[in-house]
Design a protein around this motif. Structure first.
Motif, PDB file in Angstrom:
ATOM      1  N   MET A 207      34.035  49.691  43.360  1.00 19.45           N
ATOM      2  CA  MET A 207      34.404  48.962  42.158  1.00 19.45           C
ATOM      3  C   MET A 207      33.292  48.007  41.767  1.00 19.45           C
ATOM      4  O   MET A 207      32.849  47.190  42.586  1.00 19.45           O
ATOM      5  N   PRO A 208      32.812  48.022  40.529  1.00 14.29           N
ATOM      6  CA  PRO A 208      31.842  47.021  40.079  1.00 14.29           C
ATOM      7  C   PRO A 208      32.472  45.627  40.119  1.00 14.29           C
ATOM      8  O   PRO A 208      33.645  45.453  39.788  1.00 14.29           O
ATOM      9  N   GLY A 209      31.696  44.655  40.552  1.00 18.55           N
ATOM     10  CA  GLY A 209      32.210  43.284  40.622  1.00 18.55           C
ATOM     11  C   GLY A 209      33.267  43.084  41.692  1.00 18.55           C
ATOM     12  O   GLY A 209      34.130  42.210  41.585  1.00 18.55           O
ATOM     13  N   LYS A 210      33.176  43.870  42.751  1.00 21.47           N
ATOM     14  CA  LYS A 210      34.197  43.829  43.804  1.00 21.47           C
ATOM     15  C   LYS A 210      34.317  42.447  44.447  1.00 21.47           C
ATOM     16  O   LYS A 210      35.433  41.943  44.645  1.00 21.47           O
ATOM     17  N   ALA A 211      33.198  41.829  44.797  1.00 18.73           N
ATOM     18  CA  ALA A 211      33.246  40.547  45.502  1.00 18.73           C
ATOM     19  C   ALA A 211      33.958  39.482  44.680  1.00 18.73           C
ATOM     20  O   ALA A 211      34.752  38.697  45.213  1.00 18.73           O
ATOM     21  N   ALA A 212      33.699  39.448  43.386  1.00 17.24           N
ATOM     22  CA  ALA A 212      34.342  38.455  42.525  1.00 17.24           C
ATOM     23  C   ALA A 212      35.845  38.705  42.433  1.00 17.24           C
ATOM     24  O   ALA A 212      36.654  37.770  42.440  1.00 17.24           O
ATOM     25  N   ARG A 213      36.233  39.960  42.321  1.00 14.77           N
ATOM     26  CA  ARG A 213      37.652  40.291  42.250  1.00 14.77           C
ATOM     27  C   ARG A 213      38.360  39.946  43.548  1.00 14.77           C
ATOM     28  O   ARG A 213      39.483  39.410  43.545  1.00 14.77           O
ATOM     29  N   VAL A 214      37.718  40.220  44.668  1.00 13.66           N
ATOM     30  CA  VAL A 214      38.306  39.883  45.962  1.00 13.66           C
ATOM     31  C   VAL A 214      38.454  38.371  46.112  1.00 13.66           C
ATOM     32  O   VAL A 214      39.477  37.880  46.607  1.00 13.66           O
ATOM     33  N   ALA A 215      37.444  37.625  45.669  1.00 12.04           N
ATOM     34  CA  ALA A 215      37.521  36.167  45.744  1.00 12.04           C
ATOM     35  C   ALA A 215      38.685  35.627  44.917  1.00 12.04           C
ATOM     36  O   ALA A 215      39.281  34.598  45.247  1.00 12.04           O
ATOM     37  N   GLU A 216      39.031  36.329  43.857  1.00 11.54           N
ATOM     38  CA  GLU A 216      40.168  35.957  43.025  1.00 11.54           C
ATOM     39  C   GLU A 216      41.491  36.297  43.698  1.00 11.54           C
ATOM     40  O   GLU A 216      42.469  35.544  43.619  1.00 11.54           O
ATOM     41  N   LEU A 217      41.520  37.446  44.379  1.00  6.90           N
ATOM     42  CA  LEU A 217      42.771  37.955  44.941  1.00  6.90           C
ATOM     43  C   LEU A 217      43.079  37.416  46.331  1.00  6.90           C
ATOM     44  O   LEU A 217      44.257  37.240  46.687  1.00  6.90           O
ATOM     45  N   LEU A 218      42.068  37.144  47.120  1.00  2.00           N
ATOM     46  CA  LEU A 218      42.277  36.766  48.521  1.00  2.00           C
ATOM     47  C   LEU A 218      43.180  35.537  48.692  1.00  2.00           C
ATOM     48  O   LEU A 218      44.088  35.569  49.542  1.00  2.00           O
ATOM     49  N   PRO A 219      43.002  34.456  47.924  1.00  3.10           N
ATOM     50  CA  PRO A 219      43.927  33.319  48.085  1.00  3.10           C
ATOM     51  C   PRO A 219      45.368  33.693  47.768  1.00  3.10           C
ATOM     52  O   PRO A 219      46.300  33.169  48.388  1.00  3.10           O
ATOM     53  N   LYS A 220      45.564  34.608  46.826  1.00 10.60           N
ATOM     54  CA  LYS A 220      46.913  35.055  46.501  1.00 10.60           C
ATOM     55  C   LYS A 220      47.531  35.796  47.683  1.00 10.60           C
ATOM     56  O   LYS A 220      48.721  35.655  47.958  1.00 10.60           O
ATOM     57  N   VAL A 221      46.717  36.595  48.366  1.00 10.16           N
ATOM     58  CA  VAL A 221      47.230  37.350  49.504  1.00 10.16           C
ATOM     59  C   VAL A 221      47.696  36.399  50.608  1.00 10.16           C
ATOM     60  O   VAL A 221      48.768  36.583  51.195  1.00 10.16           O
TER      61      VAL A 221
END
Length: 379
Positions: A207-221
């Motif tokens: 996925m392009p921009g994976k690290a940024a998306r993960v940084a957004e989702l990880l706190p939610k998890v």
């Protein structure tokens, strides 16, 4: 009458105000004192990252058609025989989405087998490594000569990119953690393995921009898992490093460190580097568990690392237990040059051959000695 009503209303309002912080506190990160009190009750944690030898990935391990309690029982007995008391076990979100009841039942059955062998797994919810387009159903056979050629990510690239899919990820986390939140057979929850791993050397279709998306989702998890109020700790292992502060300049690592109840990390290098990381992580004043180590060809061995882990009371989970379809006894460079015509002289990961004999007798003797199991024969 009105006066009494006003007093009652004020008392109700005060009680509601007091109740809100209590509820929030229940879903908050553990304090240092809570984390260390939990760790003080644990034995020295020693184990492996476990995939049964007949499974190529998480899906094959837990899908109804390929779930194999008999081989789990046989292989976890080998682990118990050398003193291991934990396993790190990877789940996959599509298993829950497809069949929540069936997947929960199979995971419960696996936990029963593990408990029979006095092993408490650390369960991994999400994983950013290897194949970004996972699919349920029959999995492809191992690619000859290639390390971990069928491993799949969770969530996959399409699901990770699609914000409309996020409620399904939330349901998965809350559903699985909620089902086992008070279960003493579960050691803890590793909410996301190597979250920002881009797999540059091994796969395509990331996925392009994976690290940024993960940084957004990880706190939610982390938040979703905490909303299930587990009695077990949450963690996510630091796998990239900046000295002297591993979290310096890396948003994902900062989240991992700030949100984890107990600190976990990966290390596949020489024991001197392992010890240096442990000392650096002591700054957080929390229990430390190394959830991945032992790559013989890279300098990470049982002989070098495990005594250091015991010295510092750091939990240690090597990669691999029994050689099989993951082929992780082959080195990482097999991604570029498959070992088809010849096998490497030294196994990269794994402890046992499929017939139950140790790859290297000295290693299992050392593990038994350090765990206090003694030099008894493996069952």
């Amino acid at each position: 009458m009105r006066s009494r009503f006003c007093v009652w209303s004020m008392m109700l309002a005060v009680s509601l105000m007091l109740a809100k912080p209590a509820k929030a506190a229940d879903a908050a990160r553990w304090t240092e004192a809570q984390a260390n009190a939990w760790y003080a009750k644990q034995p020295w944690l020693v184990g492996a990252n476990y995939v049964p030898s007949d499974a190529i990935n998480q899906l094959e391990m837990f899908q109804a058609e390929t779930f194999n309690p008999a081989i789990n029982d046989k292989e976890l007995a080998l682990a118990e025989g050398i003193g291991m008391n934990t396993m790190r076990v990877f789940l996959q979100d599509q298993l829950w989405t497809q069949d929540p009841k069936g997947f929960t039942k199979r995971l419960d059955a696996f936990l029963a087998i593990a408990a029979k062998h006095h092993i408490r797994p650390l369960l991994v919810l999400f994983d950013s490594c290897w194949e970004p387009l996972p699919k349920l159903g029959p999995q492809h056979p191992p690619i000859p000569g290639v390390h971990n050629s069928g491993w799949v990510q969770s969530p996959g690239a399409k699901e990770l990119a699609d914000r409309g899919y996020e409620p399904k990820l939330e349901a998965y986390v809350k559903g699985v953690v909620g089902a086992f939140a008070k279960d003493d057979r579960v050691l803890g929850w590793d909410v996301w393995n190597e979250p920002d791993n881009g797999n540059e050397s091994s796969v395509k279709n990331e996925m392009p921009g994976k690290a940024a998306r993960v940084a957004e989702l990880l706190p939610k998890v982390f938040a979703w898992a905490r909303e299930a109020h587990p009695t077990q700790p949450l963690t996510s292992g630091v796998w990239t490093w900046n000295w002297p502060d591993p979290a310096a300049g890396n948003a994902v690592v900062r989240i991992q460190v700030d949100e984890s109840d107990v600190i976990s990390f990966h290390d596949y290098g020489w024991p001197e580097g392992f010890e240096k990381k442990v000392v650096e992580l002591q700054r957080y004043h929390r229990p430390i568990i190394c959830t991945e180590y032992m790559a013989r060809g890279a300098g990470s061995t049982f002989d070098g690392t495990l005594p250091v882990a015991k010295k510092y009371n750091v939990g240690a989970m090597n990669w691999g237990l029994v050689a099989g379809k993951t082929q992780t006894y082959l080195p990482w460079d097999s991604w570029q040059k498959p070992y088809v015509l010849s096998q490497p002289t030294v196994w990269f990961h794994e402890v046992f051959r499929q017939d139950g004999t140790p790859y290297r007798q000295h290693e299992v003797d050392l593990i038994r000695e350090l765990t206090g199991r003694g030099l008894v024969a493996v069952r």
